[in-house]
Scaffold this active site. Sequence first.
Site, mmCIF file in Angstrom:
data_model
loop_
_atom_site.group_PDB
_atom_site.id
_atom_site.type_symbol
_atom_site.label_atom_id
_atom_site.label_comp_id
_atom_site.label_asym_id
_atom_site.label_seq_id
_atom_site.Cartn_x
_atom_site.Cartn_y
_atom_site.Cartn_z
ATOM 1 C CG ASP A 1 -0.278 0.270 2.600
ATOM 2 O OD1 ASP A 1 0.916 0.330 2.468
ATOM 3 O OD2 ASP A 1 -0.996 0.343 3.539
ATOM 4 C CG HIS A 2 -0.842 4.786 1.376
ATOM 5 N ND1 HIS A 2 -1.670 3.996 1.445
ATOM 6 C CD2 HIS A 2 -0.596 5.377 2.651
ATOM 7 C CE1 HIS A 2 -2.484 3.986 2.727
ATOM 8 N NE2 HIS A 2 -1.612 4.842 3.492
ATOM 9 C CB CYS B 1 0.985 -2.208 4.933
ATOM 10 S SG CYS B 1 0.922 -2.899 6.424
ATOM 11 C CB THR C 1 2.906 -1.542 11.171
ATOM 12 O OG1 THR C 1 1.942 -2.074 10.528
ATOM 13 C CG2 THR C 1 2.891 -0.162 11.570
ATOM 14 C CG HIS D 1 11.796 -24.334 11.771
ATOM 15 N ND1 HIS D 1 12.116 -24.028 12.903
ATOM 16 C CD2 HIS D 1 12.804 -25.163 11.092
ATOM 17 C CE1 HIS D 1 13.145 -24.648 13.206
ATOM 18 N NE2 HIS D 1 13.571 -25.328 12.129
ATOM 19 C CG ASN D 2 7.079 -21.204 10.294
ATOM 20 O OD1 ASN D 2 7.923 -20.774 10.688
ATOM 21 N ND2 ASN D 2 6.166 -22.059 11.081
ATOM 22 N NE ARG E 1 11.230 -30.663 14.546
ATOM 23 C CZ ARG E 1 12.596 -30.174 14.357
ATOM 24 N NH1 ARG E 1 13.262 -30.754 13.446
ATOM 25 N NH2 ARG E 1 13.061 -28.778 14.814
ATOM 26 C CG HIS E 2 9.855 -28.079 10.395
ATOM 27 N ND1 HIS E 2 9.881 -27.402 11.673
ATOM 28 C CD2 HIS E 2 11.322 -28.297 10.361
ATOM 29 C CE1 HIS E 2 10.939 -27.505 12.301
ATOM 30 N NE2 HIS E 2 11.810 -27.943 11.609
#
Length: 145
Positions: A10-11, A66, A68, A99-100, A133-134
């Site tokens: 976004d801006h 964005c 934040t 891991h993710n 395992r992940h």
Amino acid sequence: MKEKIGIATDHGGFALKEFLRKSLEETYEMVDYGTKSEESVDYPTIIGDACRKVLSNEVPRLIALCGTGIGASIAANRMKGIRAALCHDEFTAEMSRRHNNANVLVLGGRVLGTDLALRIVKKWIETDFEGGRHQKRLGLIEEQS
């Protein structure tokens, strides 16, 4: 052939998006999903549209920004199949991949400096998913959504 990486903001993240896009375009095929200026836009629309490009396999991964990173992270993670990670350092970027298997990296354009943001992005792009395992844990997450 260069790896495709999507980028959207976004801006609030526009200036950082432009810096990252220009810094990475020699190495990666950067696909810019907007926004194209600092004029106010709604992050759920921009980020949602870009995440659909990941889900349709137009790009394998996306950098979303964005102001934040919080709003972009929330918007992205509402979509089944998206694993968005809001990262503020290289370690969390690495682990989000290792891991993710995060397919969306989220950054705060008003939170991070350009040098740190570029190091985070490079670490995220260069890190592979460990599986094992992940993978089981990602399956458990998918079952809940």
